[in-house]
Design a protein around this motif. Structure first.
Motif, PDB file in Angstrom:
ATOM      1  N   THR A 185      15.516 -45.216 -73.915  1.00  0.00           N
ATOM      2  CA  THR A 185      16.148 -44.217 -74.150  1.00  0.00           C
ATOM      3  C   THR A 185      15.749 -43.064 -73.183  1.00  0.00           C
ATOM      4  OG1 THR A 185      14.813 -43.559 -75.749  1.00  0.00           O
ATOM      5  CG2 THR A 185      16.877 -44.617 -76.560  1.00  0.00           C
ATOM      6  N   ASP A 186      14.875 -43.236 -72.425  1.00  0.00           N
ATOM      7  CA  ASP A 186      14.243 -42.576 -71.434  1.00  0.00           C
ATOM      8  C   ASP A 186      15.376 -42.278 -70.134  1.00  0.00           C
ATOM      9  OD1 ASP A 186      12.778 -41.772 -68.826  1.00  0.00           O
ATOM     10  OD2 ASP A 186      11.432 -41.150 -70.338  1.00  0.00           O
ATOM     11  N   LYS A 187      15.615 -40.912 -69.873  1.00  0.00           N
ATOM     12  CA  LYS A 187      16.722 -40.745 -68.947  1.00  0.00           C
ATOM     13  C   LYS A 187      16.302 -41.141 -67.577  1.00  0.00           C
ATOM     14  CE  LYS A 187      18.673 -37.179 -71.656  1.00  0.00           C
ATOM     15  NZ  LYS A 187      19.142 -35.401 -71.364  1.00  0.00           N
ATOM     16  N   GLN A 188      15.053 -41.045 -67.058  1.00  0.00           N
ATOM     17  CA  GLN A 188      14.891 -41.559 -65.971  1.00  0.00           C
ATOM     18  C   GLN A 188      14.674 -43.085 -65.880  1.00  0.00           C
ATOM     19  OE1 GLN A 188      10.873 -39.617 -65.660  1.00  0.00           O
ATOM     20  NE2 GLN A 188      11.541 -38.821 -63.661  1.00  0.00           N
ATOM     21  N   ILE A 189      14.449 -43.747 -66.660  1.00  0.00           N
ATOM     22  CA  ILE A 189      14.585 -45.113 -66.926  1.00  0.00           C
ATOM     23  C   ILE A 189      15.968 -45.617 -66.873  1.00  0.00           C
ATOM     24  CG2 ILE A 189      14.009 -47.130 -68.367  1.00  0.00           C
ATOM     25  CD1 ILE A 189      11.313 -45.883 -69.032  1.00  0.00           C
ATOM     26  N   ILE A 190      16.682 -44.674 -67.753  1.00  0.00           N
ATOM     27  CA  ILE A 190      18.300 -45.444 -67.703  1.00  0.00           C
ATOM     28  C   ILE A 190      18.921 -45.311 -66.186  1.00  0.00           C
ATOM     29  CG2 ILE A 190      20.440 -44.580 -68.482  1.00  0.00           C
ATOM     30  CD1 ILE A 190      18.960 -43.903 -71.381  1.00  0.00           C
ATOM     31  N   TYR A 191      18.726 -44.142 -65.653  1.00  0.00           N
ATOM     32  CA  TYR A 191      19.004 -43.723 -64.390  1.00  0.00           C
ATOM     33  C   TYR A 191      18.710 -45.034 -63.079  1.00  0.00           C
ATOM     34  CZ  TYR A 191      19.726 -41.881 -59.618  1.00  0.00           C
ATOM     35  OH  TYR A 191      20.055 -41.917 -58.285  1.00  0.00           O
ATOM     36  N   MET A 192      17.246 -45.108 -63.460  1.00  0.00           N
ATOM     37  CA  MET A 192      16.893 -46.081 -62.478  1.00  0.00           C
ATOM     38  C   MET A 192      17.295 -47.600 -62.668  1.00  0.00           C
ATOM     39  SD  MET A 192      14.509 -46.454 -59.988  1.00  0.00           S
ATOM     40  CE  MET A 192      13.456 -45.278 -60.056  1.00  0.00           C
ATOM     41  N   LEU A 193      17.466 -47.987 -63.835  1.00  0.00           N
ATOM     42  CA  LEU A 193      17.978 -49.187 -64.335  1.00  0.00           C
ATOM     43  C   LEU A 193      19.575 -49.233 -63.716  1.00  0.00           C
ATOM     44  CD1 LEU A 193      16.575 -50.135 -67.897  1.00  0.00           C
ATOM     45  CD2 LEU A 193      16.149 -51.219 -65.494  1.00  0.00           C
ATOM     46  N   ASN A 194      20.241 -48.173 -64.057  1.00  0.00           N
ATOM     47  CA  ASN A 194      21.730 -48.269 -64.043  1.00  0.00           C
ATOM     48  C   ASN A 194      22.051 -48.226 -62.403  1.00  0.00           C
ATOM     49  OD1 ASN A 194      22.643 -48.636 -66.480  1.00  0.00           O
ATOM     50  ND2 ASN A 194      22.770 -46.434 -67.129  1.00  0.00           N
ATOM     51  N   SER A 195      21.128 -47.594 -61.536  1.00  0.00           N
ATOM     52  CA  SER A 195      21.561 -47.297 -60.212  1.00  0.00           C
ATOM     53  C   SER A 195      21.060 -48.525 -59.202  1.00  0.00           C
ATOM     54  CB  SER A 195      20.853 -45.957 -59.857  1.00  0.00           C
ATOM     55  OG  SER A 195      19.308 -45.976 -59.867  1.00  0.00           O
ATOM     56  N   ARG A 196      19.761 -49.243 -59.800  1.00  0.00           N
ATOM     57  CA  ARG A 196      19.014 -50.253 -58.937  1.00  0.00           C
ATOM     58  C   ARG A 196      19.045 -51.769 -59.426  1.00  0.00           C
ATOM     59  NH1 ARG A 196      13.662 -47.061 -56.642  1.00  0.00           N
ATOM     60  NH2 ARG A 196      14.928 -45.208 -55.747  1.00  0.00           N
ATOM     61  N   TYR A 197      19.420 -51.682 -60.704  1.00  0.00           N
ATOM     62  CA  TYR A 197      18.955 -53.321 -61.233  1.00  0.00           C
ATOM     63  C   TYR A 197      20.326 -53.487 -62.182  1.00  0.00           C
ATOM     64  CZ  TYR A 197      14.224 -52.484 -60.162  1.00  0.00           C
ATOM     65  OH  TYR A 197      13.178 -52.361 -59.352  1.00  0.00           O
ATOM     66  N   TYR A 198      20.416 -54.736 -62.473  1.00  0.00           N
ATOM     67  CA  TYR A 198      21.464 -55.196 -63.297  1.00  0.00           C
ATOM     68  C   TYR A 198      20.445 -55.721 -64.827  1.00  0.00           C
ATOM     69  CZ  TYR A 198      24.978 -57.904 -65.599  1.00  0.00           C
ATOM     70  OH  TYR A 198      26.160 -58.677 -66.416  1.00  0.00           O
ATOM     71  N   ALA A 199      20.370 -54.826 -65.601  1.00  0.00           N
ATOM     72  CA  ALA A 199      19.822 -54.874 -66.825  1.00  0.00           C
ATOM     73  C   ALA A 199      20.462 -55.888 -67.982  1.00  0.00           C
ATOM     74  CB  ALA A 199      19.217 -53.539 -67.574  1.00  0.00           C
ATOM     75  N   VAL A 200      19.590 -56.808 -68.374  1.00  0.00           N
ATOM     76  CA  VAL A 200      19.836 -57.690 -69.481  1.00  0.00           C
ATOM     77  C   VAL A 200      18.904 -57.861 -70.550  1.00  0.00           C
ATOM     78  CG1 VAL A 200      20.455 -60.248 -69.980  1.00  0.00           C
ATOM     79  CG2 VAL A 200      21.069 -59.373 -67.730  1.00  0.00           C
ATOM     80  N   ARG A 201      19.253 -57.628 -71.686  1.00  0.00           N
ATOM     81  CA  ARG A 201      18.593 -57.686 -72.783  1.00  0.00           C
ATOM     82  C   ARG A 201      18.961 -59.093 -73.444  1.00  0.00           C
ATOM     83  NH1 ARG A 201      18.205 -56.392 -78.630  1.00  0.00           N
ATOM     84  NH2 ARG A 201      16.178 -55.731 -79.051  1.00  0.00           N
ATOM     85  N   PHE A 202      18.035 -59.902 -73.955  1.00  0.00           N
ATOM     86  CA  PHE A 202      18.392 -61.031 -74.562  1.00  0.00           C
ATOM     87  C   PHE A 202      17.415 -61.247 -75.715  1.00  0.00           C
ATOM     88  CE2 PHE A 202      18.126 -65.860 -75.100  1.00  0.00           C
ATOM     89  CZ  PHE A 202      19.498 -65.989 -74.967  1.00  0.00           C
ATOM     90  N   ASP A 203      18.365 -61.827 -77.001  1.00  0.00           N
ATOM     91  CA  ASP A 203      17.493 -62.089 -78.131  1.00  0.00           C
ATOM     92  C   ASP A 203      17.096 -63.527 -78.133  1.00  0.00           C
ATOM     93  OD1 ASP A 203      16.887 -62.773 -80.749  1.00  0.00           O
ATOM     94  OD2 ASP A 203      18.770 -62.100 -81.538  1.00  0.00           O
TER      95      ASP A 203
END
Length: 97
Positions: free
Chosen positions: A7-25
């Motif tokens: 939920t950290d704004k810097q992390i959200i920005y970094m993930l959205n701008s440089r990565y394709y984030a995937v969360r897996f159960d």
């Protein structure tokens, strides 16, 4: 990590701008194709302790599944970094930079 890190704004920005984030159960019962292979959970119902094959491949250390696991993969799906621990917002941000 969901409530304190992702939920950290810097992390959200970094993930959205440089990565394709995937969360897996890890207990998911959905089949998926990864690197040309169909991977499944041998259990037909989601239940505690019944883990998906991809979790067994990517989140295991010395044969034991470790949670949480955070992976950084290259575009060709090669594991670049693997963390078998809780990552604080500061540590994850440093990793992503």
């Amino acid at each position: 990590m969901d409530s304190a890190v992702f939920t950290d704004k810097q992390i959200i920005y970094m993930l959205n701008s440089r990565y394709y984030a995937v969360r897996f159960d890890a207990e998911s019962v959905d089949s998926l194709c990864f690197d040309g292979q169909i991977l499944t959970n041998k259990s037909s119902k989601k239940r505690r302790g019944s883990y998906h094959d991809i979790a067994k491949i990517l989140a295991a250390r010395h044969g034991d599944l470790i949670f949480p696991t955070t992976l950084i993969l290259s575009p060709d799906f090669t594991v670049q970094q693997r963390y078998f621990e809780y990552l604080s917002p500061e540590k994850l941000l440093k990793t992503l930079q």
